[in-house]
Design an enzyme around this catalytic site. Structure first.
Site, PDB file in Angstrom:
ATOM      1  N   GLU A  80      -6.580   4.045   7.769  1.00 41.33           N
ATOM      2  CA  GLU A  80      -6.369   5.904   7.664  1.00 41.33           C
ATOM      3  C   GLU A  80      -7.578   6.710   6.914  1.00 41.33           C
ATOM      4  O   GLU A  80      -8.054   7.154   7.241  1.00 41.33           O
ATOM      5  CB  GLU A  80      -5.289   6.193   6.692  1.00 41.33           C
ATOM      6  CG  GLU A  80      -4.180   5.856   7.759  1.00 41.33           C
ATOM      7  CD  GLU A  80      -2.874   5.556   7.190  1.00 41.33           C
ATOM      8  OE1 GLU A  80      -2.900   5.648   5.415  1.00 41.33           O
ATOM      9  OE2 GLU A  80      -1.744   4.835   7.600  1.00 41.33           O
ATOM     10  N   GLY A 129       2.625   2.133  11.011  1.00 39.92           N
ATOM     11  CA  GLY A 129       3.368   3.002  10.517  1.00 39.92           C
ATOM     12  C   GLY A 129       4.437   3.257  11.701  1.00 39.92           C
ATOM     13  O   GLY A 129       4.765   4.571  11.872  1.00 39.92           O
ATOM     14  N   HIS A 155      -9.499   0.566   4.995  1.00 41.94           N
ATOM     15  CA  HIS A 155      -7.610   1.745   5.326  1.00 41.94           C
ATOM     16  C   HIS A 155      -8.262   1.915   6.977  1.00 41.94           C
ATOM     17  O   HIS A 155      -8.829   3.140   6.759  1.00 41.94           O
ATOM     18  CB  HIS A 155      -6.823   1.836   4.595  1.00 41.94           C
ATOM     19  CG  HIS A 155      -5.845   1.531   4.950  1.00 41.94           C
ATOM     20  ND1 HIS A 155      -5.530   2.468   6.350  1.00 41.94           N
ATOM     21  CD2 HIS A 155      -4.209   0.668   4.618  1.00 41.94           C
ATOM     22  CE1 HIS A 155      -3.958   2.709   6.183  1.00 41.94           C
ATOM     23  NE2 HIS A 155      -3.103   0.620   5.677  1.00 41.94           N
ATOM     24  N   ASN A 164       0.801  -1.492   0.141  1.00 35.87           N
ATOM     25  CA  ASN A 164       0.416   0.570  -0.015  1.00 35.87           C
ATOM     26  C   ASN A 164       0.841   1.560   0.400  1.00 35.87           C
ATOM     27  O   ASN A 164       1.634   1.613   1.029  1.00 35.87           O
ATOM     28  CB  ASN A 164      -0.754   0.137   1.566  1.00 35.87           C
ATOM     29  CG  ASN A 164      -1.316   1.206   1.467  1.00 35.87           C
ATOM     30  OD1 ASN A 164      -1.372   2.058   0.819  1.00 35.87           O
ATOM     31  ND2 ASN A 164      -2.129   1.991   2.285  1.00 35.87           N
ATOM     32  N   SER A 171       4.029  -2.080  10.023  1.00 34.81           N
ATOM     33  CA  SER A 171       5.155  -2.816  10.655  1.00 34.81           C
ATOM     34  C   SER A 171       5.588  -4.270   9.809  1.00 34.81           C
ATOM     35  O   SER A 171       6.808  -3.850  10.653  1.00 34.81           O
ATOM     36  CB  SER A 171       5.439  -1.948  12.144  1.00 34.81           C
ATOM     37  OG  SER A 171       4.933  -0.746  12.113  1.00 34.81           O
ATOM     38  N   LYS A 222       0.422   4.429   0.040  1.00 34.66           N
ATOM     39  CA  LYS A 222      -0.287   5.036  -0.040  1.00 34.66           C
ATOM     40  C   LYS A 222      -0.314   6.642  -0.533  1.00 34.66           C
ATOM     41  O   LYS A 222      -0.656   6.326  -2.040  1.00 34.66           O
ATOM     42  CB  LYS A 222      -0.275   5.666   1.567  1.00 34.66           C
ATOM     43  CG  LYS A 222      -0.411   4.337   2.481  1.00 34.66           C
ATOM     44  CD  LYS A 222       0.145   4.998   3.810  1.00 34.66           C
ATOM     45  CE  LYS A 222       0.693   3.679   4.740  1.00 34.66           C
ATOM     46  NZ  LYS A 222       0.535   3.756   6.131  1.00 34.66           N
ATOM     47  N   GLU A 261      -4.665  -5.330  10.331  1.00 37.44           N
ATOM     48  CA  GLU A 261      -4.255  -4.640  10.577  1.00 37.44           C
ATOM     49  C   GLU A 261      -4.448  -3.556  12.083  1.00 37.44           C
ATOM     50  O   GLU A 261      -5.112  -2.523  12.256  1.00 37.44           O
ATOM     51  CB  GLU A 261      -4.037  -3.395   9.775  1.00 37.44           C
ATOM     52  CG  GLU A 261      -3.898  -3.964   8.663  1.00 37.44           C
ATOM     53  CD  GLU A 261      -3.218  -2.804   7.326  1.00 37.44           C
ATOM     54  OE1 GLU A 261      -2.307  -3.090   6.887  1.00 37.44           O
ATOM     55  OE2 GLU A 261      -4.111  -1.794   6.503  1.00 37.44           O
TER      56      GLU A 261
HETATM   57  C1  PEP Z   1      -0.307   0.076   6.168  1.00 38.97           C
HETATM   58  O1  PEP Z   1      -0.443   1.117   5.544  1.00 38.97           O
HETATM   59  O2  PEP Z   1      -1.472  -0.444   5.875  1.00 38.97           O
HETATM   60  C2  PEP Z   1       0.695  -0.195   6.637  1.00 38.97           C
HETATM   61  C3  PEP Z   1       0.413  -1.597   7.150  1.00 38.97           C
HETATM   62  O3  PEP Z   1       1.699   0.048   7.501  1.00 38.97           O
HETATM   63  P1  PEP Z   1       3.312   0.288   7.512  1.00 38.97           P
HETATM   64  O4  PEP Z   1       4.067  -1.081   7.191  1.00 38.97           O
HETATM   65  O5  PEP Z   1       3.967   0.989   7.058  1.00 38.97           O
HETATM   66  O6  PEP Z   1       2.378  -0.149   9.157  1.00 38.97           O
END
Ligand code: PEP
Length: 250
Positions: free
Chosen positions: A97, A173, A95, A9, A213, A11, A167
């Site tokens: 966000e 992040g 997601h 992803n 992460s 973003k 997630e």
């Molecule tokens: C995400 O945004 O779906 C995600 C898992 O981000 P990150 O790997 O940066 O934590």
């Protein structure tokens, strides 16, 4: 047997030139060496170029979001038909966000899910608890509610078009990852919840990705868990070397 999947992803990162560069690097590095299906989700403006650049590679392109309506007066929005018309068959929905910054509720997501399914798109459906939910031991019920409200109205036959991405918001992040045991525990719970609401076969067949992460140094032990079928990768998917290492950890 359920599919292993690693999805990136991107973003709101990478302009057109940067997108083409990263995709070319991935095409070279990932050459059919992986057991996993590989998906990348660049930003809307670069989706068409991505489908063109990736055509002979087997890497799939996904959108990061879409609107629930067919078309109309929704300034700034993108429809399922628009995505399909440029060869994008997969969409990330829910997601954290989108939920946190753009007010996307379970009820809205249920509508988006319906629209995507009507267009026979594959959905990567994201959900996960916040830190306070986990601290107060509510993480299982929060996840169950997100699934029930946003997704569990679909027909049994629609599950073939659904990929789940657990997630935990506190791990996105932040550099903080759920431990492999925490991921496995939640993925097993998700599978059991689906088996109870639908049936065991659907639960066994659906791919459940972990996101939060995931990096080259922790991917292998997370992916090794029985109910973890791959990952949704944010930050580390922006670098060809890191993303390739994660894909190869499957
Ligand atoms: C995400 O945004 O779906 C995600 C898992 O981000 P990150 O790997 O940066 O934590």
């Amino acid at each position: 047997m359920r599919k292993k999947i690693v999805a990136g992803n991107w973003k709101m990162n990478k302009n057109l030139a940067e997108t083409k560069t990263l995709l070319s690097e991935l095409k070279t590095k990932l050459k059919a060496s992986s057991e996993a299906e590989i998906i990348v989700a660049p930003t809307f403006t670069n989706l068409y170029s991505a489908t063109e650049v990736l055509k002979p590679s087997g890497i799939t392109v996904a959108a990061q979001n879409m609107h629930e309506a067919e078309n109309g007066a929704y300034t700034g929005e993108i429809s399922a038909d628009m995505l399909k018309s440029i060869g994008v068959e997969t969409v990330i929905l829910g997601h954290s966000e989108r939920r946190a910054y753009f007010g996307e509720t379970d009820q809205l997501l249920a509508k988006k899910v319906n629209t995507a399914l009507q267009h026979e798109m594959t959905i990567i459906f994201c959900f996960g608890e916040e830190l306070q939910d986990r601290k107060s031991d509510n993480h299982f019920s929060v996840v169950e509610q997100q699934l029930k409200n946003g997704l569990f109205h679909i027909n049994k036959a629609d599950w073939k078009n659904v990929v789940l991405a657990y997630e935990p918001v506190w791990a996105i992040g932040t550099g903080e990852t759920a431990s492999p045991e925490q991921a496995q525990e939640m993925h097993a719970f998700i599978r059991k919840t689906i088996a109870n609401a639908f049936d065991q076969e659907i639960a066994d067949e659906v791919s459940i990705l972990y996101g939060g992460s995931v990096k080259p140094n922790n991917a292998q032990e997370i992916f090794a868990k029985m109910d973890v079928d791959g990952g949704l990768i944010g930050g580390a998917s922006l670098d060809a070397e890191n993303f390739t290492a994660i894909v190869n950890a499957i």
